[in-house]
Design an enzyme around this catalytic site. Structure first.
Site, PDB file in Angstrom:
ATOM      1  N   LYS A   1       0.828  -1.224   0.000  1.00 58.76           N
ATOM      2  CA  LYS A   1       0.000   0.000   0.000  1.00 58.76           C
ATOM      3  C   LYS A   1       0.857   1.266   0.000  1.00 58.76           C
ATOM      4  CE  LYS A   1      -2.254  -0.946   3.851  1.00 58.76           C
ATOM      5  NZ  LYS A   1      -1.620  -2.212   4.262  1.00 58.76           N
TER       6      LYS A   1
ATOM      7  N   ARG B   1      -9.396   0.984   9.010  1.00 59.32           N
ATOM      8  CA  ARG B   1      -9.123  -0.442   9.231  1.00 59.32           C
ATOM      9  C   ARG B   1     -10.256  -1.111   9.984  1.00 59.32           C
ATOM     10  NH1 ARG B   1      -3.112   0.369   9.251  1.00 59.32           N
ATOM     11  NH2 ARG B   1      -2.024  -1.516   9.792  1.00 59.32           N
TER      12      ARG B   1
ATOM     13  N   ARG C   1      11.073  -7.086   4.351  1.00 60.01           N
ATOM     14  CA  ARG C   1      11.043  -5.643   4.634  1.00 60.01           C
ATOM     15  C   ARG C   1      11.773  -5.343   5.948  1.00 60.01           C
ATOM     16  NH1 ARG C   1       5.243  -2.682   4.906  1.00 60.01           N
ATOM     17  NH2 ARG C   1       5.105  -3.702   6.930  1.00 60.01           N
TER      18      ARG C   1
ATOM     19  N   ARG D   1      11.956  -1.955  10.549  1.00 56.77           N
ATOM     20  CA  ARG D   1      10.800  -1.600  11.380  1.00 56.77           C
ATOM     21  C   ARG D   1      10.651  -2.586  12.521  1.00 56.77           C
ATOM     22  NH1 ARG D   1       5.357  -0.420   8.050  1.00 56.77           N
ATOM     23  NH2 ARG D   1       4.523  -1.360   9.934  1.00 56.77           N
TER      24      ARG D   1
ATOM     25  N   ARG E   1      -0.749  -9.110  13.498  1.00 57.08           N
ATOM     26  CA  ARG E   1      -1.216  -8.043  12.602  1.00 57.08           C
ATOM     27  C   ARG E   1      -2.073  -8.624  11.482  1.00 57.08           C
ATOM     28  NH1 ARG E   1       4.398  -5.956  11.358  1.00 57.08           N
ATOM     29  NH2 ARG E   1       3.533  -4.557   9.789  1.00 57.08           N
TER      30      ARG E   1
HETATM   31  P1  AMP Z   1       0.988   0.138   9.378  1.00 57.84           P
HETATM   32  O1  AMP Z   1       2.311   0.707   9.017  1.00 57.84           O
HETATM   33  O2  AMP Z   1      -0.136   0.749   8.598  1.00 57.84           O
HETATM   34  O3  AMP Z   1       0.953  -1.363   9.330  1.00 57.84           O
HETATM   35  O4  AMP Z   1       0.728   0.543  10.908  1.00 57.84           O
HETATM   36  C1  AMP Z   1       1.608   0.168  11.956  1.00 57.84           C
HETATM   37  C2  AMP Z   1       0.834   0.069  13.270  1.00 57.84           C
HETATM   38  O5  AMP Z   1       0.238   1.347  13.576  1.00 57.84           O
HETATM   39  C3  AMP Z   1      -0.332  -0.914  13.265  1.00 57.84           C
HETATM   40  O6  AMP Z   1       0.075  -2.231  13.556  1.00 57.84           O
HETATM   41  C4  AMP Z   1      -1.236  -0.334  14.348  1.00 57.84           C
HETATM   42  O7  AMP Z   1      -0.749  -0.632  15.634  1.00 57.84           O
HETATM   43  C5  AMP Z   1      -1.061   1.168  14.127  1.00 57.84           C
HETATM   44  N1  AMP Z   1      -2.064   1.680  13.140  1.00 57.84           N
HETATM   45  C6  AMP Z   1      -1.814   2.242  11.933  1.00 57.84           C
HETATM   46  N2  AMP Z   1      -2.948   2.601  11.313  1.00 57.84           N
HETATM   47  C7  AMP Z   1      -3.951   2.245  12.141  1.00 57.84           C
HETATM   48  C8  AMP Z   1      -5.364   2.333  12.070  1.00 57.84           C
HETATM   49  N3  AMP Z   1      -5.989   2.860  11.005  1.00 57.84           N
HETATM   50  N4  AMP Z   1      -6.091   1.886  13.124  1.00 57.84           N
HETATM   51  C9  AMP Z   1      -5.482   1.376  14.218  1.00 57.84           C
HETATM   52  N5  AMP Z   1      -4.163   1.237  14.348  1.00 57.84           N
HETATM   53  C10 AMP Z   1      -3.387   1.667  13.321  1.00 57.84           C
END
Ligand code: AMP
Length: 190
Positions: free
Chosen positions: A14, A89, A128, A134, A146
């Protein structure tokens, strides 16, 4: 204005695709994951609150997200539109986004799911982790959580957009350019 939601599991590509979409269409990129990582780096109260959830691969509570998103939209209104990446989400987030965006006299044009199976996702995230370092990519249990969290919430978000005839799906396996072309074919027509 065109507002697009990119939906898909962690590691679906994404973020990579959102950057290409920004270059081509001039949208503003809103990534809640990037926003949290930034808050965390700057050690803000939101960052401190989010850390415990991110470390476990759990979702940060909807109320925290929606306030942050509303501020971002308010401060980044533009003529072209927004590309939403990693948000919404959950169903309350999708409903909250509609409320916010309606207040700004615009709407979501479509939600596009980038479909990638779980096995491929685990491979990609593990790779990654080596490249980007990360924290939440390094631990297999966190990665699996996740993916489970994504699979738990996915249908309710998808149905929300399906009911409005705004749901689209593409195959997320292929080269970056192939996937980008699939996305553009949809974005150009919605
Ligand atoms: P991502 O990089 O989008 O996978 O986000 C990393 C982490 O940030 C996720 O595992 C969640 O803990 C938090 N996070 C990011 N976006 C959201 C969202 N829309 N709702 C809830 N938690 C989020």
């Amino acid at each position: 204005m065109k507002n697009i939601v990119l939906f898909g599991p962690p590691g679906a590509g994404k973020g990579t695709q959102a950057k290409k979409i920004v270059e081509k269409y001039g949208f503003v990129h809103l990534s809640t994951g990037d926003m949290f990582r930034n808050e965390l780096k700057n050690n803000t109260p939101v960052g401190q609150k989010a850390k415990a959830y991110m470390d476990k691969g759990e979702l940060v509570p909807d109320s925290v997200i929606l306030e942050m998103v509303e501020n971002f939209i308010k401060n980044n209104m533009n003529d072209k539109g927004f590309i939403f990446d990693g948000f919404p989400r959950t169903l309350p987030q999708a409903e909250g986004l509609d409320e916010i965006i309606t207040r700004h006299d615009t709407a979501i044009n479509g939600m596009i799911e980038i479909f990638v199976n779980d096995e491929e996702i685990i491979n990609r995230i593990t790779k990654r982790a080596e490249i980007e370092g990360r924290e939440d990519d390094k631990n297999v249990e966190v990665i699996e959580n996740r993916i489970n969290v994504y699979n738990r919430e996915k249908d309710s978000v998808k149905e929300y957009y399906q009911k409005q005839n705004k749901y689209y799906k593409i195959d997320g396996i292929g080269t970056i350019d192939e996937i980008f072309e699939r996305l553009c074919n949809i974005i150009d027509t919605i």
